[in-house]
Design a protein around this motif. Structure first.
Motif, PDB file in Angstrom:
ATOM      1  N   ASP A  79      36.950  34.900  26.677  1.00  0.00           N
ATOM      2  CA  ASP A  79      36.904  36.196  25.989  1.00  0.00           C
ATOM      3  C   ASP A  79      37.322  37.331  26.920  1.00  0.00           C
ATOM      4  O   ASP A  79      38.046  38.243  26.524  1.00  0.00           O
ATOM      5  N   ARG A  82      41.092  37.054  27.606  1.00  0.00           N
ATOM      6  CA  ARG A  82      41.900  37.509  26.473  1.00  0.00           C
ATOM      7  C   ARG A  82      42.036  39.033  26.489  1.00  0.00           C
ATOM      8  O   ARG A  82      43.117  39.577  26.302  1.00  0.00           O
ATOM      9  N   TYR A  83      40.918  39.691  26.773  1.00  0.00           N
ATOM     10  CA  TYR A  83      40.945  41.142  26.814  1.00  0.00           C
ATOM     11  C   TYR A  83      41.839  41.637  27.956  1.00  0.00           C
ATOM     12  O   TYR A  83      42.690  42.498  27.768  1.00  0.00           O
ATOM     13  N   ARG A 160      29.044  50.330  27.617  1.00  0.00           N
ATOM     14  CA  ARG A 160      29.145  49.639  26.336  1.00  0.00           C
ATOM     15  C   ARG A 160      28.900  50.610  25.180  1.00  0.00           C
ATOM     16  O   ARG A 160      29.647  50.609  24.196  1.00  0.00           O
ATOM     17  N   LYS A 164      31.742  51.913  22.540  1.00  0.00           N
ATOM     18  CA  LYS A 164      31.502  51.678  21.128  1.00  0.00           C
ATOM     19  C   LYS A 164      31.730  52.972  20.326  1.00  0.00           C
ATOM     20  O   LYS A 164      32.392  52.985  19.297  1.00  0.00           O
ATOM     21  N   GLU A 180      36.202  44.942  23.086  1.00  0.00           N
ATOM     22  CA  GLU A 180      35.337  44.703  21.934  1.00  0.00           C
ATOM     23  C   GLU A 180      33.939  44.317  22.437  1.00  0.00           C
ATOM     24  O   GLU A 180      33.772  43.993  23.608  1.00  0.00           O
ATOM     25  N   ASP A 181      32.996  44.284  21.512  1.00  0.00           N
ATOM     26  CA  ASP A 181      31.650  43.856  21.876  1.00  0.00           C
ATOM     27  C   ASP A 181      31.639  42.455  22.475  1.00  0.00           C
ATOM     28  O   ASP A 181      30.846  42.156  23.357  1.00  0.00           O
ATOM     29  N   THR A 182      32.552  41.594  21.976  1.00  0.00           N
ATOM     30  CA  THR A 182      32.556  40.214  22.470  1.00  0.00           C
ATOM     31  C   THR A 182      32.857  40.158  23.966  1.00  0.00           C
ATOM     32  O   THR A 182      32.379  39.279  24.668  1.00  0.00           O
ATOM     33  N   VAL A 183      33.670  41.111  24.445  1.00  0.00           N
ATOM     34  CA  VAL A 183      33.995  41.143  25.874  1.00  0.00           C
ATOM     35  C   VAL A 183      32.738  41.496  26.673  1.00  0.00           C
ATOM     36  O   VAL A 183      32.410  40.845  27.665  1.00  0.00           O
ATOM     37  N   ASP A 185      29.717  41.088  25.662  1.00  0.00           N
ATOM     38  CA  ASP A 185      28.816  39.931  25.522  1.00  0.00           C
ATOM     39  C   ASP A 185      29.156  38.869  26.546  1.00  0.00           C
ATOM     40  O   ASP A 185      28.272  38.310  27.198  1.00  0.00           O
ATOM     41  N   ALA A 186      30.463  38.582  26.672  1.00  0.00           N
ATOM     42  CA  ALA A 186      30.899  37.517  27.576  1.00  0.00           C
ATOM     43  C   ALA A 186      30.559  37.872  29.020  1.00  0.00           C
ATOM     44  O   ALA A 186      30.100  37.021  29.790  1.00  0.00           O
ATOM     45  N   ARG A 189      26.795  37.495  29.457  1.00  0.00           N
ATOM     46  CA  ARG A 189      26.377  36.100  29.424  1.00  0.00           C
ATOM     47  C   ARG A 189      26.707  35.421  30.757  1.00  0.00           C
ATOM     48  O   ARG A 189      25.886  34.745  31.358  1.00  0.00           O
TER      49      ARG A 189
END
Ligand SMILES: Nc1ncnc2c1ncn2[C@@H]1O[C@H](COP(=O)(O)OP(=O)(O)OP(=O)(O)O)[C@@H](O)[C@H]1O
Ligand SMILES: [Mg+2]
Length: 389
Positions: A79, A82-83, A160, A164, A180-183, A185-186, A189
């Motif tokens: 993730d 990709r960003y 973040r 947003k 994005e939020d997924t970035v 998050d990754a 994590r």
């Protein structure tokens, strides 16, 4: 549960000793997993049997696994990568070059260690043996979460929220995609997972063993690793001197080597005071297969317990004094002149050569000043006193 890590210069016998130690533990009735994180598939060579990317049964109670570092890398980094690729694309960087830019050297190896987390919490194993990469680099990279701690806890959450709120506006204005939020998050994590592994490997159940051959350049590197590993809080509990020529009489060539090795072995004993120094002779044939490996491990550990938990303290200790505290960090092989101390908010910055560790001070000490520092008996002692008095 016990975790044993084996590291050392290239080709000294890490995989052999790691596999042997695991085979011996399993023969003693412990549910044992040995895993390697390097792409060279050396465990399969040592056991002379195919080893998969999942725990593969080798013998009664003995399992081996060669972690698929590439797959692990993709799972944890995809993730974020990709960003980064999208940002680089907007910046006009050639896609092939961009893909290369988003790969961090040594990262695969570190991410492969994430596998350890799952095994450690699974309750399936009594002993986990890790056949590590040639140098202490991997374990040093694990200090990354610690170094990023301040950023992750204070800056990232704010960033973040800001991103947003402003994402629609910023993306249009700057032309650069906002994460994005997924970035986020990754990143979070990954941070949490790395931190967990670091805590596991520097905790009381884990120890690192240095494998070396009796040659002065190899010893010099083992000494440096010992310093670096201690700096980053890993507990080294022994050294395996491997490929020692049997001292029986022979020609000049042989006795020359035996004498030279004796000198280095004596230096090794002096270099690692307080550590166990195990020995393993240069065998007439490659120790391959479970039987030969157990045989080698029996000789190495002699009648010592290979799974004994080290009794000494970890590398880092804090002793309270009337006016503050003394922080002690084991730093074998350095003098005071090799150590640079600094302060960065509530962190103590310890630099030794090209390595730097950010030690987060416990809450009660964040306002204390450093009033003295010395190196004694392989230990850095930093005196901190209350700045207000
Ligand atoms: N005590 C020994 N006597 C004879 N041969 C040995 C001994 N120890 C290791 N070897 C052989 O030396 C070679 C290198 O050992 P090994 O693969 O364990 O080293 P390594 O440190 O893991 O290497 P790498 O850095 O490439 O991972 C192997 O062929 C192994 O069988
Ligand atoms: Mg190896």
């Amino acid at each position: 549960m016990r975790i044993l890590l084996f590291t050392g210069k290239g080709g000294v016998g890490k995989s052999t000793v790691a596999a042997g130690t695991a085979a011996l533990a399993a023969a003693g009735g412990h549910r044992t997993l040995v895993l390697s994180t390097d792409a060279a598939h050396s465990l399969a060579d040592a056991f002379a049997t195919p080893v998969g990317a999942e725990p593969t049964r080798i013998a009664e109670g003995l399992y081996a696994q060669q972690v698929d570092a590439q797959l692990r890398f993709e799972q944890s980094w995809a993730d974020i990568q990709r960003y980064l690729l999208r940002v680089l694309e907007v910046a006009g960087v050639d896609p092939v070059a961009a893909a290369e830019l988003t790969v961090i050297p040594g990262a695969e190896e570190v991410l492969a260690l994430l596998e350890l987390r799952l095994h450690a919490v699974s309750d399936e194993w009594d002993v986990i043996v890790v056949d590590c990469a040639p140098t202490a680099e991997t374990l040093r990279l694990l200090a990354l979460p610690e170094a990023l701690g301040w950023y992750m806890q204070r800056v990232l959450p704010v960033e973040r929220r800001v991103v947003k709120a402003l994402r629609p506006v910023l993306s249009r204005a700057a032309g650069v995609p906002m994460p994005e939020d997924t970035v986020f998050d990754a990143v979070e994590r990954l941070y949490a997972e790395l931190e967990e592994v670091r805590a596991l490997l520097s905790g009381p159940e884990a120890s690192v063993r240095l494998v070396m051959t009796p040659e002065s350049v190899v010893l010099a590197e083992a000494r440096r690793s010992y310093t670096t590993l201690s700096l980053f809080g890993y507990r080294v509990d022994g050294v395996v001197a491997n490929r020692i020529f049997p001292g029986a009489d022979g020609d000049d060539w042989r006795s020359g080597w035996v004498a030279a090795q004796d000198v280095v072995l004596a230096e090794a004993a002096a270099s690692f005071p307080g550590l166990r120094l195990w020995r393993s002779v240069y065998r007439a044939a490659e120790p391959v297969g479970v039987e030969a490996l157990i045989d080698l491990a029996r000789e190495v550990y002699d009648d010592t317990d290979p799974l004994a938990t080290p009794t000494q303290d970890g590398p880092f200790r804090i002793v309270r004094t009337s006016r503050g505290a003394v922080l002690s960090l084991r730093l074998p092989g350095v003098t005071r002149a090799d150590v640079d101390l600094g302060r960065n908010g509530d962190e103590l910055v310890v630099t030794v050569g090209s390595y730097r560790r950010l030690l987060t001070l416990p809450a009660g000490l964040t306002r204390h000043r450093v009033t003295g520092a010395r190196v004694q008996d392989g230990e850095l002692q930093v005196r901190m006193e209350d700045g207000t008095s």
